[in-house]
Design an enzyme around this catalytic site. Sequence first.
Site, PDB file in Angstrom:
ATOM      1  N   HIS A  71     -21.892  18.242  56.638  1.00  0.00           N
ATOM      2  CA  HIS A  71     -23.124  18.929  56.257  1.00  0.00           C
ATOM      3  C   HIS A  71     -24.164  18.719  57.347  1.00  0.00           C
ATOM      4  CE1 HIS A  71     -26.391  20.404  53.712  1.00  0.00           C
ATOM      5  NE2 HIS A  71     -27.057  19.296  53.953  1.00  0.00           N
ATOM      6  N   SER A  72     -24.860  19.769  57.729  1.00  0.00           N
ATOM      7  CA  SER A  72     -25.933  19.694  58.732  1.00  0.00           C
ATOM      8  C   SER A  72     -25.392  19.036  60.010  1.00  0.00           C
ATOM      9  CB  SER A  72     -27.122  18.942  58.135  1.00  0.00           C
ATOM     10  OG  SER A  72     -28.251  19.033  58.963  1.00  0.00           O
ATOM     11  N   MET A  73     -26.019  17.962  60.485  1.00  0.00           N
ATOM     12  CA  MET A  73     -25.544  17.294  61.688  1.00  0.00           C
ATOM     13  C   MET A  73     -24.060  16.935  61.589  1.00  0.00           C
ATOM     14  SD  MET A  73     -26.689  13.581  63.252  1.00  0.00           S
ATOM     15  CE  MET A  73     -25.598  12.676  62.154  1.00  0.00           C
ATOM     16  N   SER A 100     -21.464  22.939  56.456  1.00  0.00           N
ATOM     17  CA  SER A 100     -22.497  23.321  55.503  1.00  0.00           C
ATOM     18  C   SER A 100     -23.874  23.220  56.130  1.00  0.00           C
ATOM     19  CB  SER A 100     -22.414  22.402  54.271  1.00  0.00           C
ATOM     20  OG  SER A 100     -23.561  22.514  53.458  1.00  0.00           O
TER      21      SER A 100
END
Length: 234
Positions: A71-73, A100
């Site tokens: 997710h993200s990073m 994500s």
Amino acid sequence: MFFFPYAGKGASGYRELADRLGEEIEPVLVQTPGREARLREPAIADMDELVARLADGLRGLLDVPFAFFGHSMGALVAFELARKLEEESGAPGPLHLFVSAESAPHLIVPPAVTNDRLSDAEFLADPIRVREDSPLKADPFFVELMLPTYRADSLLVERYQSPPDRVVRCPISAFVGEFDEIVPQDDVAEWKSHTASSFRLRLLPGDDGAFFRPESVPMITSAVESDLEAPPGP
């Protein structure tokens, strides 16, 4: 399935999602330095170093079919680790990559001033780097405890660069909030250019916090299970 931490957070951020997966999927919540049980270790601000250490640390667990979720990073970290494993002679790569709420790698644009050139006060005052709903805005104790990790994670992403033709061989599935104003759908959809296999984009209800909404969890787990069962496409 290996889950990779997102900026400023630890492995426990995936606990609810991991607990909802079917018993045929064994979740592995990866804990990187600078958070939770590894809080005393400095967080790693360089993507190549982090990926190299992850590859070494996880190698003994890759003797069965596996997938990555970020997710993200964590999406960028999972992507780069997948690439490294695929490129190493004799090393298995993941069956599937799930990402994500993160723009495609080639759309990550370095800022004019990276945060290693900012004071702590300047970093905290930047609304792009530290949003108004961040715990860094409300809790002085949390700031003292976690600011170095937030800054290292932020710097890792700010320094990261990837050409549009950098791909993994496995399929990619991407999730994004339907009304996400932080990471636009079009930017997430561009992950399709980073796989030599199939790609699928799924919208979650809500905004940039959609991943964490209770109603999203069964949608994500159902999609993960479905995509892992599907044969890879061209």
